[in-house]
Design a protein around this motif. Sequence first.
Motif, PDB file in Angstrom:
ATOM      1  N   ASP A  60       0.838  -1.201   0.000  1.00  0.00           N
ATOM      2  CA  ASP A  60       0.000   0.000   0.000  1.00  0.00           C
ATOM      3  C   ASP A  60       0.869   1.246   0.000  1.00  0.00           C
ATOM      4  OD1 ASP A  60       0.887   0.407   2.639  1.00  0.00           O
ATOM      5  OD2 ASP A  60      -1.099   0.248   3.521  1.00  0.00           O
ATOM      6  N   GLN A  62       1.792   3.092   2.274  1.00  0.00           N
ATOM      7  CA  GLN A  62       2.697   3.164   3.421  1.00  0.00           C
ATOM      8  C   GLN A  62       3.779   2.085   3.373  1.00  0.00           C
ATOM      9  OE1 GLN A  62       2.365   5.662   5.583  1.00  0.00           O
ATOM     10  NE2 GLN A  62       0.485   6.367   4.625  1.00  0.00           N
ATOM     11  N   GLU A 114      -4.679   2.083   1.416  1.00  0.00           N
ATOM     12  CA  GLU A 114      -3.999   1.843   2.684  1.00  0.00           C
ATOM     13  C   GLU A 114      -4.661   0.667   3.397  1.00  0.00           C
ATOM     14  OE1 GLU A 114      -2.737   4.149   6.787  1.00  0.00           O
ATOM     15  OE2 GLU A 114      -3.601   5.283   5.138  1.00  0.00           O
TER      16      GLU A 114
END
Length: 135
Positions: A60, A62, A114
Amino acid sequence: MREIKFRGISTDEKVWIYGNLLISQNPRHNFETLIIPQEKCNSYMAIIPSTVGQYTGLKDRQGVEIYEGDVLDYDNGIGIKGIVKWYKDGFAIRILGAGDASNKSLYQSTEDIEVIGNIHENPELLKEGEANASN
């Protein structure tokens, strides 16, 4: 080529185990689904079969690995949630609250996605996603 690995919750310690999937056909075992942890090539852990999910090969925004069964915040926090599932010939995001017709390919773009949990540890996210999608 993407990395092939799985995760599942162990039957004894109830923690996530990551590695290679093995389905045991040995009748002396009282379990069938096993994961061989990546760091221990000569051992295995019994896994709750319903918790097994395959790594999609994607991360994702992150940098978190995305697995089948993950709940995603889709479209930068505007309230759309989806579940990662295998659909026909690839991984897809099933948008919560939109019915079965609303599957989007996971491979289009992950920059706005996310991981916010998974269906096994965070079932409340499924209800929140259904409520948000119906507003």
